[in-house]
Design a protein around this motif. Structure first.
Motif, PDB file in Angstrom:
ATOM      1  N   ALA A 257       0.861  -1.180   0.000  1.00  0.00           N
ATOM      2  CA  ALA A 257       0.000   0.000   0.000  1.00  0.00           C
ATOM      3  C   ALA A 257       0.896   1.227   0.000  1.00  0.00           C
ATOM      4  CB  ALA A 257      -0.903  -0.004   1.228  1.00  0.00           C
ATOM      5  N   SER A 258       0.898   1.952  -1.110  1.00  0.00           N
ATOM      6  CA  SER A 258       1.866   3.033  -1.252  1.00  0.00           C
ATOM      7  C   SER A 258       1.223   4.291  -1.801  1.00  0.00           C
ATOM      8  CB  SER A 258       3.014   2.596  -2.174  1.00  0.00           C
ATOM      9  OG  SER A 258       3.971   3.625  -2.295  1.00  0.00           O
ATOM     10  N   LEU A 265      -3.639  12.079   1.777  1.00  0.00           N
ATOM     11  CA  LEU A 265      -4.456  10.871   1.804  1.00  0.00           C
ATOM     12  C   LEU A 265      -3.640   9.594   1.917  1.00  0.00           C
ATOM     13  CD1 LEU A 265      -6.974  11.750  -1.065  1.00  0.00           C
ATOM     14  CD2 LEU A 265      -7.373  11.879   1.394  1.00  0.00           C
ATOM     15  N   ALA A 266      -2.354   9.677   1.619  1.00  0.00           N
ATOM     16  CA  ALA A 266      -1.545   8.465   1.491  1.00  0.00           C
ATOM     17  C   ALA A 266      -1.494   7.637   2.771  1.00  0.00           C
ATOM     18  CB  ALA A 266      -0.127   8.830   1.037  1.00  0.00           C
ATOM     19  N   ALA A 267      -1.579   8.293   3.913  1.00  0.00           N
ATOM     20  CA  ALA A 267      -1.514   7.566   5.177  1.00  0.00           C
ATOM     21  C   ALA A 267      -2.697   6.628   5.369  1.00  0.00           C
ATOM     22  CB  ALA A 267      -1.440   8.549   6.338  1.00  0.00           C
ATOM     23  N   SER A 268      -3.768   6.804   4.588  1.00  0.00           N
ATOM     24  CA  SER A 268      -4.959   5.967   4.733  1.00  0.00           C
ATOM     25  C   SER A 268      -4.868   4.658   3.964  1.00  0.00           C
ATOM     26  CB  SER A 268      -6.194   6.735   4.233  1.00  0.00           C
ATOM     27  OG  SER A 268      -6.363   7.952   4.921  1.00  0.00           O
ATOM     28  N   TYR A 269      -3.893   4.533   3.060  1.00  0.00           N
ATOM     29  CA  TYR A 269      -3.907   3.410   2.126  1.00  0.00           C
ATOM     30  C   TYR A 269      -3.603   2.069   2.781  1.00  0.00           C
ATOM     31  CZ  TYR A 269      -3.958   7.134  -1.357  1.00  0.00           C
ATOM     32  OH  TYR A 269      -4.278   8.239  -2.099  1.00  0.00           O
ATOM     33  N   GLN A 270      -2.734   2.042   3.799  1.00  0.00           N
ATOM     34  CA  GLN A 270      -2.428   0.755   4.428  1.00  0.00           C
ATOM     35  C   GLN A 270      -3.674   0.181   5.097  1.00  0.00           C
ATOM     36  OE1 GLN A 270       1.104   0.533   6.821  1.00  0.00           O
ATOM     37  NE2 GLN A 270       0.563  -1.442   7.718  1.00  0.00           N
ATOM     38  N   GLY A 271      -4.384   1.000   5.864  1.00  0.00           N
ATOM     39  CA  GLY A 271      -5.603   0.516   6.508  1.00  0.00           C
ATOM     40  C   GLY A 271      -6.623   0.052   5.496  1.00  0.00           C
ATOM     41  N   MET A 272      -6.730   0.758   4.373  1.00  0.00           N
ATOM     42  CA  MET A 272      -7.644   0.351   3.311  1.00  0.00           C
ATOM     43  C   MET A 272      -7.285  -1.040   2.794  1.00  0.00           C
ATOM     44  SD  MET A 272      -8.070   2.059  -0.478  1.00  0.00           S
ATOM     45  CE  MET A 272      -6.328   1.724  -0.836  1.00  0.00           C
ATOM     46  N   CYS A 273      -6.012  -1.261   2.510  1.00  0.00           N
ATOM     47  CA  CYS A 273      -5.602  -2.561   1.967  1.00  0.00           C
ATOM     48  C   CYS A 273      -5.747  -3.678   2.987  1.00  0.00           C
ATOM     49  CB  CYS A 273      -4.168  -2.486   1.449  1.00  0.00           C
ATOM     50  SG  CYS A 273      -3.991  -1.528  -0.072  1.00  0.00           S
ATOM     51  N   GLU A 275      -8.209  -4.109   4.730  1.00  0.00           N
ATOM     52  CA  GLU A 275      -9.597  -4.576   4.632  1.00  0.00           C
ATOM     53  C   GLU A 275      -9.712  -5.781   3.712  1.00  0.00           C
ATOM     54  OE1 GLU A 275     -12.684  -1.761   3.737  1.00  0.00           O
ATOM     55  OE2 GLU A 275     -11.397  -0.072   4.295  1.00  0.00           O
ATOM     56  N   ILE A 276      -8.832  -5.873   2.703  1.00  0.00           N
ATOM     57  CA  ILE A 276      -9.046  -6.862   1.639  1.00  0.00           C
ATOM     58  C   ILE A 276      -7.867  -7.822   1.448  1.00  0.00           C
ATOM     59  CG2 ILE A 276     -10.787  -5.625   0.333  1.00  0.00           C
ATOM     60  CD1 ILE A 276      -7.112  -5.318  -0.600  1.00  0.00           C
ATOM     61  N   ALA A 277      -6.834  -7.715   2.295  1.00  0.00           N
ATOM     62  CA  ALA A 277      -5.662  -8.574   2.128  1.00  0.00           C
ATOM     63  C   ALA A 277      -5.089  -8.958   3.483  1.00  0.00           C
ATOM     64  CB  ALA A 277      -4.593  -7.876   1.290  1.00  0.00           C
ATOM     65  N   ASP A 278      -4.485 -10.130   3.546  1.00  0.00           N
ATOM     66  CA  ASP A 278      -3.948 -10.649   4.804  1.00  0.00           C
ATOM     67  C   ASP A 278      -2.535 -10.155   5.111  1.00  0.00           C
ATOM     68  OD1 ASP A 278      -6.237 -12.140   5.366  1.00  0.00           O
ATOM     69  OD2 ASP A 278      -5.532 -13.860   4.195  1.00  0.00           O
ATOM     70  N   HIS A 279      -1.760  -9.853   4.073  1.00  0.00           N
ATOM     71  CA  HIS A 279      -0.352  -9.496   4.274  1.00  0.00           C
ATOM     72  C   HIS A 279      -0.074  -8.171   3.575  1.00  0.00           C
ATOM     73  CE1 HIS A 279       0.078 -13.575   5.747  1.00  0.00           C
ATOM     74  NE2 HIS A 279      -0.434 -14.018   4.620  1.00  0.00           N
ATOM     75  N   VAL A 280      -0.140  -7.082   4.336  1.00  0.00           N
ATOM     76  CA  VAL A 280      -0.025  -5.740   3.766  1.00  0.00           C
ATOM     77  C   VAL A 280       1.202  -5.037   4.326  1.00  0.00           C
ATOM     78  CG1 VAL A 280      -1.126  -3.488   3.523  1.00  0.00           C
ATOM     79  CG2 VAL A 280      -2.524  -5.575   3.499  1.00  0.00           C
ATOM     80  N   THR A 281       1.960  -4.431   3.435  1.00  0.00           N
ATOM     81  CA  THR A 281       3.087  -3.582   3.795  1.00  0.00           C
ATOM     82  C   THR A 281       2.769  -2.155   3.377  1.00  0.00           C
ATOM     83  OG1 THR A 281       4.685  -5.379   3.481  1.00  0.00           O
ATOM     84  CG2 THR A 281       5.542  -3.123   3.425  1.00  0.00           C
ATOM     85  N   GLY A 282       3.001  -1.216   4.249  1.00  0.00           N
ATOM     86  CA  GLY A 282       2.809   0.186   3.909  1.00  0.00           C
ATOM     87  C   GLY A 282       4.146   0.866   3.684  1.00  0.00           C
ATOM     88  N   HIS A 283       4.240   1.655   2.636  1.00  0.00           N
ATOM     89  CA  HIS A 283       5.478   2.389   2.358  1.00  0.00           C
ATOM     90  C   HIS A 283       5.133   3.615   1.530  1.00  0.00           C
ATOM     91  CE1 HIS A 283       9.972   2.495   1.633  1.00  0.00           C
ATOM     92  NE2 HIS A 283       9.515   3.461   0.837  1.00  0.00           N
ATOM     93  N   LEU A 284       5.442   4.792   2.053  1.00  0.00           N
ATOM     94  CA  LEU A 284       5.209   6.032   1.324  1.00  0.00           C
ATOM     95  C   LEU A 284       6.513   6.503   0.685  1.00  0.00           C
ATOM     96  CD1 LEU A 284       2.842   7.931   3.777  1.00  0.00           C
ATOM     97  CD2 LEU A 284       2.298   6.262   1.988  1.00  0.00           C
ATOM     98  N   VAL A 285       6.410   7.021  -0.517  1.00  0.00           N
ATOM     99  CA  VAL A 285       7.588   7.446  -1.275  1.00  0.00           C
ATOM    100  C   VAL A 285       7.866   8.914  -0.984  1.00  0.00           C
ATOM    101  CG1 VAL A 285       8.607   7.683  -3.562  1.00  0.00           C
ATOM    102  CG2 VAL A 285       7.092   5.750  -3.062  1.00  0.00           C
TER     103      VAL A 285
END
Length: 314
Positions: A257-258, A265-273, A275-285
């Motif tokens: 989730a990047s 808005l980018a900080a919201s993407y990890q929590g969003m993912c 919802e629909i995936a078991d193994h999520v990594t968050g990383h902002l560029v």
């Protein structure tokens, strides 16, 4: 079918062969998909064994990936960057813009037309993230990893919240094609420039020449209407994706989730993912707004290579 290059190896990309083509996906519907393939310039026995598919956003074409093709190929990947249905060099039919159908276009291109065997890594940006999500749900056994950037994914609660925000005005605007096409006709360059001006952190990342490429693409007959149809299908995409998660379960492949670190808005993407995936990594560029692969291509490449390596060796 082996891709037939329409351009020789780019002399500015030492060690990398870049070719372009258009492939028939559905002759009865008149659908052809334009694409670029980048891969290491190696003997046949040493060709890349890893494949990554890059799905661009809007208002863009596969030109959006121009800075990352060669670096990913040098890292050992076969890189496939298509113009999805309705964009760039691809056909612009009247329908078929739900992401399930568009995912079928990409799958046919990659495996039937380009002859790629085995699962692929899928990367999406903006609308391309929504398409990449649909691809991962429809072809679960064909995905090594899923990278999403800068988009609310239809089928998540976050999408339902985001689509009604004032700053998401273009969701409703584009979902009314007759109005949007009429109001933007003859003003396409001004219209696409507005998105780059508003959402770019690095002001020189997208040049006038780049805007020319995108403007010409959306001045083409049917292009703006196709863009609108992609948006008009988003609520149906949400229903399709929710049904796919309900019947097949959450995604089990690693998901990245990047987004650009300069985007609120980018900080919201990890929590969003999550919802629909078991193994999520968050990383902002860092040092990037919305247009991540154009504003900080080096940061994108580092992030993706690290994530995908871990996904492939887990």
């Amino acid at each position: 079918m082996t891709p037939q290059p329409t351009a020789a190896t780019d002399p500015g990309h030492d060690g990398v062969h870049i070719s372009h083509g258009r492939a028939w996906i559905d002759r009865s519907a008149g659908v052809r998909i334009g694409y670029t393939v980048a891969e290491p310039s190696s003997p046949p026995e040493k060709k890349a064994s890893k494949t990554v598919v890059l799905l661009h956003g809007a208002p863009q074409t596969r030109h959006a990936w121009r800075h990352v093709l060669a670096p990913l190929a040098r890292a050992g990947y076969r890189v496939i960057a298509p113009d999805y249905r309705g964009a760039g060099a691809s056909s612009k039919p009247r329908d078929g813009y739900d992401k399930w159908t568009m995912a079928g276009d990409v799958h046919t291109l990659v495996h039937d037309e380009l002859g790629i065997e085995g699962p692929v890594s899928v990367v999406g940006h903006d609308l391309g993230s929504m398409l990449a999500f649909g691809y991962a749900l429809r072809y679960r056994d064909d995905v090594v990893s899923l990278t999403t950037m800068e988009a609310p994914l239809p089928g998540t609660d976050y999408y339902e919240q985001r689509k009604v925000a004032k700053s998401a005005w273009h969701f409703d605007f584009h979902a009314n094609p007759d109005i949007a096409v009429y109001l933007t006709h003859g003003r396409e360059r001004w219209y696409v420039t507005r998105f780059f001006d508003d959402l770019t952190y690095q002001p020189d990342a997208i040049t006038d020449a780049d805007v020319d490429v995108y403007a010409r693409a959306f001045q083409a007959p049917g292009a703006m209407r196709a863009l609108c149809e992609i948006y008009r299908e988003l609520d149906r995409d949400a229903r399709i994706h929710r049904d796919a998660v309900a019947s097949g379960g959450r995604l089990s492949v690693p998901v990245l989730a990047s987004g650009g670190a300069a985007q609120a808005l980018a900080a919201s993407y990890q929590g969003m993912c999550e919802e629909i995936a078991d193994h999520v990594t968050g990383h902002l560029v860092e040092d990037s707004g919305h247009w991540v692969p154009e504003e900080n291509p080096e940061g994108f490449v580092r992030m993706f290579l690290d994530f995908d390596h871990r996904a492939r060796t887990a």
